[in-house]
Motif scaffolding. Structure first.
Motif, PDB file in Angstrom:
ATOM      1  N   GLN A 138       0.859  -1.176   0.000  1.00 27.28           N
ATOM      2  CA  GLN A 138       0.000   0.000   0.000  1.00 27.28           C
ATOM      3  C   GLN A 138       0.894   1.224   0.000  1.00 27.28           C
ATOM      4  OE1 GLN A 138      -3.326  -0.412   0.054  1.00 27.28           O
ATOM      5  NE2 GLN A 138      -3.364  -2.603   0.526  1.00 27.28           N
ATOM      6  N   SER A 139       0.388   2.317  -0.512  1.00 24.29           N
ATOM      7  CA  SER A 139       1.200   3.523  -0.415  1.00 24.29           C
ATOM      8  C   SER A 139       0.397   4.634   0.237  1.00 24.29           C
ATOM      9  CB  SER A 139       1.698   3.951  -1.790  1.00 24.29           C
ATOM     10  OG  SER A 139       0.710   4.671  -2.457  1.00 24.29           O
ATOM     11  N   VAL A 140       1.106   5.448   0.984  1.00 20.36           N
ATOM     12  CA  VAL A 140       0.493   6.547   1.716  1.00 20.36           C
ATOM     13  C   VAL A 140       1.257   7.803   1.337  1.00 20.36           C
ATOM     14  CG1 VAL A 140       0.225   7.553   4.002  1.00 20.36           C
ATOM     15  CG2 VAL A 140      -0.233   5.125   3.656  1.00 20.36           C
ATOM     16  N   SER A 141       0.545   8.841   0.901  1.00 18.59           N
ATOM     17  CA  SER A 141       1.290  10.035   0.504  1.00 18.59           C
ATOM     18  C   SER A 141       1.621  10.873   1.733  1.00 18.59           C
ATOM     19  CB  SER A 141       0.507  10.841  -0.519  1.00 18.59           C
ATOM     20  OG  SER A 141      -0.792  11.062  -0.031  1.00 18.59           O
ATOM     21  N   SER A 142       2.753  11.547   1.648  1.00 16.55           N
ATOM     22  CA  SER A 142       3.232  12.322   2.783  1.00 16.55           C
ATOM     23  C   SER A 142       2.405  13.586   2.949  1.00 16.55           C
ATOM     24  CB  SER A 142       4.701  12.677   2.558  1.00 16.55           C
ATOM     25  OG  SER A 142       5.117  13.602   3.524  1.00 16.55           O
ATOM     26  N   PRO A 143       2.025  13.914   4.199  1.00 15.66           N
ATOM     27  CA  PRO A 143       1.278  15.153   4.405  1.00 15.66           C
ATOM     28  C   PRO A 143       2.166  16.384   4.200  1.00 15.66           C
ATOM     29  CG  PRO A 143       1.752  14.079   6.496  1.00 15.66           C
ATOM     30  CD  PRO A 143       2.214  13.146   5.421  1.00 15.66           C
ATOM     31  N   LEU A 144       3.481  16.159   4.189  1.00 12.41           N
ATOM     32  CA  LEU A 144       4.406  17.283   4.090  1.00 12.41           C
ATOM     33  C   LEU A 144       5.526  16.906   3.123  1.00 12.41           C
ATOM     34  CD1 LEU A 144       4.364  19.995   5.625  1.00 12.41           C
ATOM     35  CD2 LEU A 144       6.073  19.053   7.162  1.00 12.41           C
ATOM     36  N   PRO A 145       5.231  16.854   1.821  1.00 13.62           N
ATOM     37  CA  PRO A 145       6.264  16.413   0.885  1.00 13.62           C
ATOM     38  C   PRO A 145       7.345  17.481   0.711  1.00 13.62           C
ATOM     39  CG  PRO A 145       4.295  17.094  -0.311  1.00 13.62           C
ATOM     40  CD  PRO A 145       3.989  17.237   1.147  1.00 13.62           C
ATOM     41  N   GLY A 146       8.450  17.078   0.122  1.00  9.67           N
ATOM     42  CA  GLY A 146       9.522  18.025  -0.152  1.00  9.67           C
ATOM     43  C   GLY A 146      10.553  18.077   0.955  1.00  9.67           C
ATOM     44  N   THR A 147      11.607  18.821   0.693  1.00  8.23           N
ATOM     45  CA  THR A 147      12.703  18.907   1.660  1.00  8.23           C
ATOM     46  C   THR A 147      12.803  20.332   2.184  1.00  8.23           C
ATOM     47  OG1 THR A 147      14.243  19.398  -0.121  1.00  8.23           O
ATOM     48  CG2 THR A 147      14.046  17.093   0.545  1.00  8.23           C
ATOM     49  N   MET A 148      13.472  20.488   3.326  1.00  7.46           N
ATOM     50  CA  MET A 148      13.746  21.827   3.824  1.00  7.46           C
ATOM     51  C   MET A 148      15.211  21.917   4.226  1.00  7.46           C
ATOM     52  SD  MET A 148      11.598  21.507   7.358  1.00  7.46           S
ATOM     53  CE  MET A 148      12.208  22.898   8.297  1.00  7.46           C
TER      54      MET A 148
END
Lengths: 382, 281
Positions: free
Chosen positions: B115-125
């Motif tokens: 299963q895949s779950v998308s990140s609530p906070l994608p990207g890098t900082m």
């Protein structure tokens, strides 16, 4: 009392004859599938694909005029147990030929059991080099998946520096041995090579090395859950902006686990994708859906390979007028068959076939290029 | 040491601490060696899968996670676990069976696939001069805050004192009017919930499938072996050493050495210091 006994005896006799009747009516083909173990995920799609092939073969008159009947056994178990399961089908149930979708350890054990006395078609993607009396291989080997694809991707995506990462066993190592040669031949450079134990589920330090290496392409030979975890973390670190990824066993289930958000620039090279846009492939997937429902296990290269295995077996048997190994071996070379993959031609015990390069960006495979009739170049090691 | 390595080690420690705290509570306080702990992590990781498949908004995964894991833990506690308090070996066998059962149930409901779950906070900082996944930074801060609160609460609250009394002398605590039966099931459910929440938090960063729980059980167990049971300090020490060692060795050599390192260390501790570094008792 006496009449009851006579009736009973008659009933038993009738039942027995009915049973033996069904045993001898059809040719039994043993289909060895992984119902359990690490490849258990592929059991259902393998069974379904084999069932579809048998239906088509029977509709076209069966093998040598006789209808075929599939008998399944679970080989997602250690080689010794898998051999027992195959032996039960062979000697116990009178199976006349085998189709196998399982790992290489099981294949080697089965070759030792069969000793060329019964035809055996091995179907999954594998490291190459298997050959022997009565053995026919339909699955893709590393040379087929990489020889045309690596130069193409390097030119199209301007990826010169490659990082190779895989699980620590022979399939990734054999694949990378060839990959290094193809990368060098195309003027590229290998900037890192790494093999992980199956027990690893954290990829942070590998990702750090990939970042530091300045790789523009990553060749992934991690399998199953490891591949999912790696690719999720890869995109999490934003490495999808630095490098494209190419996998030789990233099929539809793996891509679903990786997820749309993490599949940017993720390529897969394989002989089959559910997304192949040809009339034969489309009619295959539509009859799969109508036979097993729209919720059926998704089609993928491993499961679908059992279909090719049966089609190849039927094609060779048609030329040899039966399933005798000596007759089949004599005529096997050059046998052709139709499959959703395209036309397959048996060459040196392996199938020269179309190889498709698909882009997983957006979470669904899109075939971006197809390479026609790619032969295998691995030799024969056993 | 590069700043990415420091962040990687902090991340490893955070997630390992979240997964281990529940195992530590249940083993340290109730003497239950919960082999199904990894499956509770797995069920928590399916919470976002449940909300996504029902078309619910992502915020609801928190209550969904607490409710599903809570119900599973409560049923387990009432039917199986409560009969095994104080019997570590029996509980090990029983919960091993439970872990298989839970995996099969999840497989029946969701299938064997990933299963895949998308990140609530994608990207890098940008942190400490390097790009790091933003979601991980938030999780690291969240986990450290959670532990600070937990330690403070455990030291000051009445329930904390009651738990200590129950662990020291269960019969006496019972005689003093502490409802030890209720307290025990509270402990078990709380331990299970931390595992479930750990799974939910990890979900966007890992693979999700019915077998995933095994990955988390083993390293948590090693952390308890090294750190010692019965205190939050020991637990933090254990996860720090196990998580840190694996990350550092993995970065310096390769992952095989990282895994080998924690295996050797754990064997060494089981052999020479079975109570761990920081044993309160």
């Amino acid at each position: 009392m006496k009449t009851r006994l006579i009736k009973l005896a008659a009933a038993v006799a009738l039942a027995t004859s009915a049973l033996t009747g069904s045993v001898y009516a059809d040719i039994k083909i043993g289909v060895l599938v992984p119902d359990s173990g690490p490849s258990g995920l592929f059991g259902p799609s393998t069974r379904n694909s084999a069932t579809l092939a048998a239906k088509e073969i029977n509709a076209a008159g069966g093998i040598n005029g006789e209808q075929i009947e599939l008998v399944f056994a679970d080989v997602g178990v250690p080689p010794a147990e898998a051999t027992q399961a195959a032996l039960r089908l062979w000697k116990g149930q009178g199976v006349k030929a085998f189709i196998g979708m399982h790992d290489s350890a099981v294949r080697q054990a089965l070759l030792g059991l069969f000793k060329g006395q019964v035809p055996y078609v091995y179907t999954p993607v594998y490291e190459g080099n298997a050959c022997g009396k009565g053995l026919y291989v339909t699955g893709e080997t590393p040379s087929q998946q990489l020889a045309p694809v690596i130069p193409y991707l390097m030119a199209e995506k301007d990826a010169k520096k490659w990082y190779l990462i895989g699980h620590d066993y022979n399939w990734p190592r054999d694949t990378n041995k060839l990959a290094k040669q193809y990368i060098a031949d195309a003027g590229g450079e290998v900037v890192g090579e790494e093999y992980l134990p199956f027990s690893v589920s954290e990829f942070d330090s590998s990702l750090q090395k990939i970042k530091a290496s300045g790789a523009e392409g990553v060749l992934i030979t991690l399998v199953g859950g490891g591949s999912v975890g790696f690719n999720v973390a890869f995109a999490g670190f934003g490495l999808d902006k630095q490098a494209i990824r190419l996998g030789t066993l990233i099929e539809e289930n793996t891509l679903a686990g990786i997820g749309a958000a993490n599949a940017n620039g993720l390529y897969s090279s394989s002989g089959y994708f559910a997304a192949i846009d040809s009339p034969v492939a489309k009619s295959f997937s539509s009859s799969y859906a109508s036979e097993f429902g729209t919720d059926a296990p998704v089609l993928n290269t491993l499961g679908q390979s059992a279909y090719d295995g049966l089609k190849l077996l039927a094609a060779i048997a048609a030329k040899a007028n039966g399933l005798a190994v000596s007759a089949m071996d004599m005529v096997a070379e050059g046998t052709t068959f139709e499959s959703p993959r395209g036309k397959g031609v048996l060459k040196d015990g392996h199938v020269a076939q179309n190889i498709y390069l698909a882009d997983g960006t957006g979470g669904m495979f899109k075939v971006v290029y197809s390479f026609a009739n790619v032969p295998t170049s691995e030799g024969c090691a056993n | 040491m590069s700043s990415v390595l420091i962040l990687n080690i902090l991340w490893q420690i955070s997630i390992l601490a979240m997964v281990t705290i529940g195992l530590g509570i249940v083993f340290g306080q109730l003497k239950i060696m919960n082999m199904a702990h990894g499956e509770l992590v797995m069920i928590g990781a399916y919470a976002p899968v449940i909300t996504a498949s029902l078309g619910l908004p992502a915020v609801l995964q928190v209550p969904v996670c607490i409710i599903t894991v809570g119900i599973v833990a409560l049923i387990l506690e009432r039917t199986i676990i409560r009969h095994l308090y104080g019997r570590p070996f029996d509980s090990l066998l029983a919960t091993w069976g439970v872990s298989i059962l839970l995996r099969e149930i999840v497989e029946l409901l969701f299938g064997r696939g990933y299963q895949s779950v998308s990140s609530p906070l994608p990207g890098t900082m940008s942190v400490l001069g390097t790009d790091y996944p933003a979601y991980r930074i938030v999780v690291i801060i969240g986990v450290f805050a959670f532990f600070a609160i937990l330690i403070a609460w455990y030291r000051r609250s009445a329930i904390g004192t009651e738990i200590k009394a129950m662990v020291e002398n269960c019969e006496l605590a019972h005689a003093c009017g502490i409802n030890t039966s209720r307290l025990s099931s509270l402990c078990f459910v709380f331990g299970a919930l931390t595992a479930g929440i750990a799974g939910m938090v990890l979900a966007p960063t890992i693979r999700i499938e019915p077998m995933m729980g095994l990955d988390y059980l083993i390293r948590s167990f090693f952390s308890l072996v090294v750190g010692g049971l019965g205190s939050v300090e020991g637990l933090m020490l254990g996860v720090g050493i196990i998580g840190g060692l694996q990350s550092a060795l993995g970065a310096a050599f390769d992952q095989t050495y990282g895994y080998l390192g924690i295996l050797l260390l754990s064997i060494f501790f089981l052999w020479l210091r079975p109570n761990g570094i920081y044993s309160s008792r």
